[in-house]
Write a protein that holds these residues in place. Structure first.
Motif, PDB file in Angstrom:
ATOM      1  N   GLY A 180      41.197  36.142  42.538  1.00 50.82           N
ATOM      2  CA  GLY A 180      42.264  36.966  42.002  1.00 50.82           C
ATOM      3  C   GLY A 180      41.889  37.517  40.642  1.00 50.82           C
ATOM      4  O   GLY A 180      40.875  37.129  40.054  1.00 50.82           O
ATOM      5  N   PRO A 181      42.703  38.421  40.116  1.00 51.53           N
ATOM      6  CA  PRO A 181      42.398  39.020  38.814  1.00 51.53           C
ATOM      7  C   PRO A 181      42.295  38.002  37.685  1.00 51.53           C
ATOM      8  O   PRO A 181      41.429  38.115  36.819  1.00 51.53           O
ATOM      9  CB  PRO A 181      43.563  39.984  38.580  1.00 51.53           C
ATOM     10  N   ALA A 182      43.172  37.006  37.678  1.00 50.40           N
ATOM     11  CA  ALA A 182      43.149  36.016  36.608  1.00 50.40           C
ATOM     12  C   ALA A 182      41.835  35.251  36.598  1.00 50.40           C
ATOM     13  O   ALA A 182      41.217  35.042  35.544  1.00 50.40           O
ATOM     14  CB  ALA A 182      44.330  35.047  36.760  1.00 50.40           C
ATOM     15  N   GLY A 183      41.399  34.837  37.789  1.00 49.23           N
ATOM     16  CA  GLY A 183      40.133  34.123  37.872  1.00 49.23           C
ATOM     17  C   GLY A 183      38.952  34.991  37.482  1.00 49.23           C
ATOM     18  O   GLY A 183      38.037  34.542  36.778  1.00 49.23           O
TER      19      GLY A 183
ATOM     20  N   LEU B 279      40.563  31.099  23.933  1.00 45.29           N
ATOM     21  CA  LEU B 279      41.391  30.004  24.426  1.00 45.29           C
ATOM     22  C   LEU B 279      42.875  30.329  24.301  1.00 45.29           C
ATOM     23  O   LEU B 279      43.669  30.074  25.217  1.00 45.29           O
ATOM     24  CB  LEU B 279      41.084  28.712  23.660  1.00 45.29           C
ATOM     25  N   LEU B 280      43.261  30.883  23.171  1.00 45.52           N
ATOM     26  CA  LEU B 280      44.666  31.236  22.963  1.00 45.52           C
ATOM     27  C   LEU B 280      45.126  32.289  23.967  1.00 45.52           C
ATOM     28  O   LEU B 280      46.255  32.230  24.470  1.00 45.52           O
ATOM     29  CB  LEU B 280      44.868  31.747  21.534  1.00 45.52           C
ATOM     30  N   VAL B 281      44.240  33.238  24.265  1.00 40.67           N
ATOM     31  CA  VAL B 281      44.600  34.296  25.212  1.00 40.67           C
ATOM     32  C   VAL B 281      44.647  33.753  26.637  1.00 40.67           C
ATOM     33  O   VAL B 281      45.623  33.978  27.373  1.00 40.67           O
ATOM     34  CB  VAL B 281      43.600  35.461  25.110  1.00 40.67           C
ATOM     35  N   LEU B 282      43.612  33.047  27.058  1.00 41.54           N
ATOM     36  CA  LEU B 282      43.523  32.560  28.434  1.00 41.54           C
ATOM     37  C   LEU B 282      44.579  31.516  28.752  1.00 41.54           C
ATOM     38  O   LEU B 282      45.014  31.399  29.897  1.00 41.54           O
ATOM     39  CB  LEU B 282      42.129  31.987  28.688  1.00 41.54           C
ATOM     40  N   SER B 283      45.005  30.754  27.754  1.00 43.70           N
ATOM     41  CA  SER B 283      46.027  29.735  27.980  1.00 43.70           C
ATOM     42  C   SER B 283      47.436  30.311  27.958  1.00 43.70           C
ATOM     43  O   SER B 283      48.391  29.634  28.343  1.00 43.70           O
ATOM     44  CB  SER B 283      45.913  28.637  26.917  1.00 43.70           C
ATOM     45  N   GLY B 284      47.578  31.557  27.496  1.00 43.09           N
ATOM     46  CA  GLY B 284      48.893  32.169  27.431  1.00 43.09           C
ATOM     47  C   GLY B 284      49.599  31.983  26.108  1.00 43.09           C
ATOM     48  O   GLY B 284      50.671  32.556  25.890  1.00 43.09           O
ATOM     49  N   TRP B 285      49.028  31.209  25.206  1.00 43.47           N
ATOM     50  CA  TRP B 285      49.675  30.978  23.919  1.00 43.47           C
ATOM     51  C   TRP B 285      49.749  32.253  23.096  1.00 43.47           C
ATOM     52  O   TRP B 285      50.747  32.513  22.430  1.00 43.47           O
ATOM     53  CB  TRP B 285      48.916  29.897  23.152  1.00 43.47           C
TER      54      TRP B 285
ATOM     55  N   LEU C 197      46.626  43.847  29.517  1.00 45.16           N
ATOM     56  CA  LEU C 197      47.200  44.941  30.305  1.00 45.16           C
ATOM     57  C   LEU C 197      47.234  44.598  31.794  1.00 45.16           C
ATOM     58  O   LEU C 197      48.216  44.886  32.485  1.00 45.16           O
ATOM     59  CB  LEU C 197      46.404  46.222  30.069  1.00 45.16           C
ATOM     60  N   ARG C 198      46.160  43.980  32.281  1.00 45.75           N
ATOM     61  CA  ARG C 198      46.104  43.628  33.713  1.00 45.75           C
ATOM     62  C   ARG C 198      47.104  42.538  34.037  1.00 45.75           C
ATOM     63  O   ARG C 198      47.667  42.508  35.154  1.00 45.75           O
ATOM     64  CB  ARG C 198      44.681  43.174  34.059  1.00 45.75           C
ATOM     65  N   ALA C 199      47.363  41.638  33.113  1.00 47.87           N
ATOM     66  CA  ALA C 199      48.292  40.534  33.368  1.00 47.87           C
ATOM     67  C   ALA C 199      49.728  41.007  33.520  1.00 47.87           C
ATOM     68  O   ALA C 199      50.580  40.260  34.015  1.00 47.87           O
ATOM     69  CB  ALA C 199      48.202  39.509  32.231  1.00 47.87           C
ATOM     70  N   GLN C 200      50.012  42.229  33.125  1.00 46.11           N
ATOM     71  CA  GLN C 200      51.375  42.748  33.230  1.00 46.11           C
ATOM     72  C   GLN C 200      51.706  43.275  34.622  1.00 46.11           C
ATOM     73  O   GLN C 200      52.864  43.575  34.909  1.00 46.11           O
ATOM     74  CB  GLN C 200      51.577  43.866  32.195  1.00 46.11           C
TER      75      GLN C 200
END
Length: 237
Positions: free
Chosen positions: A153-156, A215-221, A73-76
């Motif tokens: 930042g939020p991602a980090g 890993l799948l989530v953090l890498s964007g896959w 949700l935050r990544a959007q």
């Protein structure tokens, strides 16, 4: 929302699979040996420790599902700035895989009565897990040196939060592995040793699966896969 539902579905399927392995799905009224069934009616089919572990893993799975949902949700939002994961994060999956395999090997050895070999597997699992923790600290050092600190930042922030939550559970698992080793050295009952190792192997398999999902989530896959599924569903509708 899709991410949390998908993760909770995976957790539910794993719990059901684990329960079916333990014999909880057996219907005693269908057993042909009624005498044996009645004779063991007062004895639980599943030790309380295994039930407790199942509940604990369900809670842990829900925690990570909430973290993943918050991440998605935050990544959007528009201020999200992702970053490439360092190679050590991917390579660090190998020690965790080795720890899980070592515990599975220890479980098999314990069931065959090879208690000393089982102990070697547990010790090997502890060592591999310690290497995983060291690799996580190295990954954090690399990211910080490249300007991706926890406050960058939020991602980090999410990366450090999610990997730290997983790392704490791994450290807890390392501490818990001292229990079967202590049982072996005290020459406890073989059944108690087998149960302790079985619980440890189940826990580490779950930690490995959680790490793969992270890993799948953090890498964007995972996001790319869910987006593809959404487009396919929208196109078919």
């Amino acid at each position: 929302m899709i991410a949390i539902l998908a993760f909770l579905t995976v957790v539910a399927l794993l719990v059901l699979w684990w329960i079916s392995r333990q014999g909880l799905m057996v219907k005693p009224w269908l057993e042909t040996d009624s005498v044996a069934t009645l004779g063991g009616a007062d004895q639980p089919r599943l030790p309380p420790a295994q039930i407790g572990l199942g509940i604990f893993l369900a809670v842990v799975g829900s925690l990570f599902a909430l973290l993943i949902s918050a991440y998605v949700l935050r990544a959007q939002l528009g201020d999200w700035r992702g970053f490439p994961l360092p190679g050590i994060v991917w390579a660090n999956s190998l020690p965790l895989l080795a720890a899980s395999l070592a515990l599975e090997w220890a479980r098999v050895r314990a069931r065959h009565g090879d208690i000393m070999l089982a102990q070697a597997g547990v010790i090997g699992g502890m060592g591999a897990a310690a290497v995983f923790i060291a690799g996580q600290l190295w990954a954090w050092t690399i990211l910080t040196a490249n300007g991706y600190a926890i406050t960058s930042g939020p991602a980090g922030s999410f990366f450090y939060l999610m990997t730290a939550a997983h790392g704490l559970h791994v450290i807890g698992g390392i501490v818990a592995l001292a229990r079967p080793i202590a049982k072996i050295r005290r020459a406890d009952d073989v059944a108690a040793i087998r149960l302790s190792i079985d619980l440890a192997a189940t826990y580490w398999l779950f930690m490995l699966l959680v790490w793969v999902v992270l890993l799948l989530v953090l890498s964007g896959w995972a996001a790319a896969f869910l987006a593809l599924c959404g487009r396919i569903i929208a196109g078919s509708g």
